[in-house]
Design a protein around this motif. Structure first.
Motif, short mmCIF file in Angstrom:
data_model
loop_
_atom_site.label_atom_id
_atom_site.label_comp_id
_atom_site.label_asym_id
_atom_site.label_seq_id
_atom_site.Cartn_x
_atom_site.Cartn_y
_atom_site.Cartn_z
N TRP A 1 0.85 -1.19 0.00
CA TRP A 1 0.00 0.00 0.00
C TRP A 1 0.89 1.24 0.00
N ASP A 2 0.53 2.21 -0.81
CA ASP A 2 1.34 3.41 -1.03
C ASP A 2 2.65 3.11 -1.76
N GLY A 3 2.73 1.91 -2.34
CA GLY A 3 3.87 1.57 -3.19
C GLY A 3 3.37 0.94 -4.46
N PHE A 4 2.42 1.61 -5.10
CA PHE A 4 1.69 1.02 -6.22
C PHE A 4 2.48 1.01 -7.53
N GLY A 5 3.55 1.73 -7.59
CA GLY A 5 4.28 1.83 -8.86
C GLY A 5 4.89 0.52 -9.30
N ALA A 6 5.41 -0.26 -8.36
CA ALA A 6 6.10 -1.51 -8.68
C ALA A 6 5.67 -2.60 -7.70
N THR A 7 5.71 -3.85 -8.15
CA THR A 7 5.34 -4.96 -7.28
C THR A 7 6.40 -5.16 -6.20
N SER A 8 5.95 -5.59 -5.03
CA SER A 8 6.88 -5.95 -3.97
C SER A 8 7.18 -7.44 -3.98
N ASP A 9 6.31 -8.20 -4.61
CA ASP A 9 6.48 -9.65 -4.67
C ASP A 9 5.58 -10.19 -5.77
N ARG A 10 5.85 -11.41 -6.20
CA ARG A 10 4.98 -12.09 -7.14
C ARG A 10 4.99 -13.58 -6.84
N PHE A 11 3.89 -14.23 -7.17
CA PHE A 11 3.70 -15.63 -6.79
C PHE A 11 3.06 -16.36 -7.96
N PHE A 12 3.79 -17.28 -8.57
CA PHE A 12 3.26 -18.02 -9.71
C PHE A 12 2.49 -19.24 -9.22
N GLU B 1 1.20 -28.75 8.04
CA GLU B 1 2.07 -29.72 7.38
C GLU B 1 1.75 -29.85 5.90
N GLU B 2 0.91 -28.94 5.37
CA GLU B 2 0.59 -28.98 3.94
C GLU B 2 1.79 -28.52 3.12
N ASP B 3 1.81 -28.96 1.87
CA ASP B 3 2.81 -28.41 0.96
C ASP B 3 2.57 -26.95 0.77
N GLU B 4 3.64 -26.20 0.63
CA GLU B 4 3.48 -24.76 0.51
C GLU B 4 2.96 -24.36 -0.84
N ASP B 5 3.24 -25.15 -1.88
CA ASP B 5 2.81 -24.72 -3.21
C ASP B 5 3.11 -25.83 -4.19
N ASP B 6 2.50 -25.76 -5.35
CA ASP B 6 2.79 -26.73 -6.40
C ASP B 6 3.88 -26.22 -7.33
N ASP B 7 4.55 -25.15 -6.97
CA ASP B 7 5.51 -24.53 -7.86
C ASP B 7 6.72 -24.03 -7.09
N ASP B 8 7.89 -24.01 -7.71
CA ASP B 8 9.10 -23.57 -7.03
C ASP B 8 9.29 -22.08 -7.09
N ASN B 9 8.46 -21.35 -7.87
CA ASN B 9 8.71 -19.94 -8.09
C ASN B 9 8.01 -19.03 -7.11
N ASP B 10 7.36 -19.60 -6.05
CA ASP B 10 6.70 -18.74 -5.09
C ASP B 10 7.75 -18.10 -4.20
N SER B 11 7.33 -17.03 -3.51
CA SER B 11 8.27 -16.27 -2.70
C SER B 11 7.59 -15.78 -1.46
N ASP B 12 8.31 -15.81 -0.34
CA ASP B 12 7.79 -15.30 0.92
C ASP B 12 8.37 -13.93 1.23
N SER B 13 9.28 -13.49 0.46
CA SER B 13 9.97 -12.25 0.77
C SER B 13 9.19 -11.06 0.28
N GLY B 14 9.66 -9.91 0.65
CA GLY B 14 9.03 -8.68 0.18
C GLY B 14 9.74 -8.12 -1.02
N SER B 15 10.63 -8.86 -1.62
CA SER B 15 11.34 -8.38 -2.81
C SER B 15 11.10 -9.32 -3.95
N ASP B 16 11.42 -8.87 -5.14
CA ASP B 16 11.16 -9.66 -6.34
C ASP B 16 12.47 -9.98 -7.04
#
Length: 410
Positions: free
Chosen positions: A257-268, A395-410
């Motif tokens: 929020w208030d940082g709309f110009g660029a994404t802070s993260d992305r999740f495939f 204990e669930e799998d976090e995702d079906d893909d390796d490209n997800d991210s928990d960080s605030g950077s891309d």
């Protein structure tokens, strides 16, 4: 004095009377059994979710009433239907229908008090229906110069619409005139969202950008950077601190929020697209895709939690959450409106700990209905359902893909 013939007839009469008595008793017994069967048949069956609604055409848009068990549906023929829904079998019924739109209905939305139903369509008009009577009470013809695609009720007096050319209009419904008319997108506006203060409007667009507009000052603020796919949906999560957009390439773009110009993260997400996103909690959302699967996804940490429902490979047009957050409704190209139990999704907790992925890569089913029958198109993608508890969810799998991210950077 009795004759021999009279004596011979006596046993026959007794036998006939006995047979008649037995027959009457049998008939009485059958009648009682039929009455018991009728009573059992009349006892209503209670389901986990309301019955599916079979429609005459593909339903583009859905909206739940804010207070009652009522759902509105708009289809590609321009017709709008209002249904009451219930978990009691046979109690889900059509209340009324309207054919006032001349072309495909794109979006419907209830007023905050539930008294009026707003709709926009390919015929460029805005309609307002009386919910109780099912009558058209107001119409704005040629509200846009091109077909309208998006609709949002900001409050009881202010309405926002977006069209196929990327124009955003904000309307003062007390006057029936627009107070903002701005074009900053190069392609269609897919969805509109507003913050809790009713000050900032956010738009997602087919040109791959998110637009930011200030309602209070009636001005355009900025466009985000271009993304690789069409942005098809926009939602505000994390108590207003994050904005997420779903794209045609199956990626969730995350903005501060208030940082709309660029994404802070992305999740495939391993989905054909993300056409619709509905927030369930501050972190958990449900997404609909062209592959017919409704996924529950946690945002930061980014995890695909499991499958909420499906339409057997049919592209899903819209999903909506009920007023009590008990059900999620979905509409797809199979011309069905389906209901899914999401009452326990709010109990899910997702751990920051990243486990090793399972080899089969299946989506965990979050309900029995999500699995479906044995000939289910997605049976190879789904695990058998388990009750969603805090312990097994961690204990669930976090995702079906390796490209997800928990960080605030891309």
């Amino acid at each position: 004095m009795a004759t021999a013939q009279d004596v011979d007839e006596e046993p026959h009469k007794v036998k006939e009377e006995d047979e008649e008595h037995n027959q009457n008793g049998a008939d009485s017994g059958d009648g009682e059994a039929e009455e018991v069967d009728d009573e059992e048949a009349k006892e209503p069956k209670i389901r986990d979710t309301p019955e599916d609604i079979q429609c005459d055409a593909i339903v583009n848009t859905l909206a739940f009433h804010p207070k009652q068990d009522i759902i509105a549906a708009g289809d590609i023929d321009g017709d709008i239907y209002l249904y009451s829904y219930s978990c009691t079998e046979g109690e889900t019924k059509e209340l009324w229908s309207s054919g006032h739109h001349l072309k495909s209905c794109r979006k419907v939305a209830f007023s905050q008090d539930g008294c009026n139903l707003f709709s926009v369509a390919k015929d460029k008009a805005v309609h307002i229906m009386d919910v109780e009577a099912g009558k058209l009470i107001k119409r704005i013809p040629k509200a846009h110069s091109v077909p309208i695609n998006a609709l949002l009720l900001v409050d009881e007096n202010v309405l926002a619409t977006g069209d196929d050319d990327g124009t955003l209009k904000v309307w003062d419904m007390r006057k029936g005139t627009s107070i903002m008319d701005l074009k900053h997108h190069e392609d269609f506006i897919s969805e509109i969202a507003v913050d809790s203060a009713k000050r900032i409007l956010l738009t997602s667009s087919g040109d791959g950008t998110m637009g930011v507009f200030n309602i209070k000052r009636r001005r355009f603020d900025l466009l985000s950077e271009f993304q690789s796919g069409d942005l098809l949906t926009v939602s505000i999560v994390k108590r207003g601190r994050k904005v997420i957009c779903g794209s045609s390439d199956g990626t969730i773009y995350i903005f501060n929020w208030d940082g709309f110009g660029a994404t802070s993260d992305r999740f495939f997400v391993q989905a054909e697209s993300l056409d619709c996103i509905v927030p369930i909690t501050d972190s958990l959302v449900c997404t609909a895709s062209m592959d017919g699967v409704i996924r529950a996804i946690n945002i930061l940490p980014n995890r695909v939690v499991g499958c909420v429902g499906q339409h057997k490979g049919e592209p899903i047009e819209e999903i909506a959450r009920s007023h009590d957050s008990r059900f999620l409704a979905s509409s797809a190209h199979d011309q069905l409106v389906k209901f899914w139990d999401i009452g326990r999704l709010s109990e899910l907790e997702v751990s920051d700990y990243r486990k090793r992925k399972k080899k089969h890569g299946k989506l965990t089913s979050l309900s029995k209905k999500a699995v479906g029958s044995g000939d289910n198109f997605f049976s190879g993608l789904l695990d058998e359902p388990n009750a969603p508890t805090k312990d097994n969810t961690k204990e669930e799998d976090e995702d079906d893909d390796d490209n997800d991210s928990d960080s605030g950077s891309d």
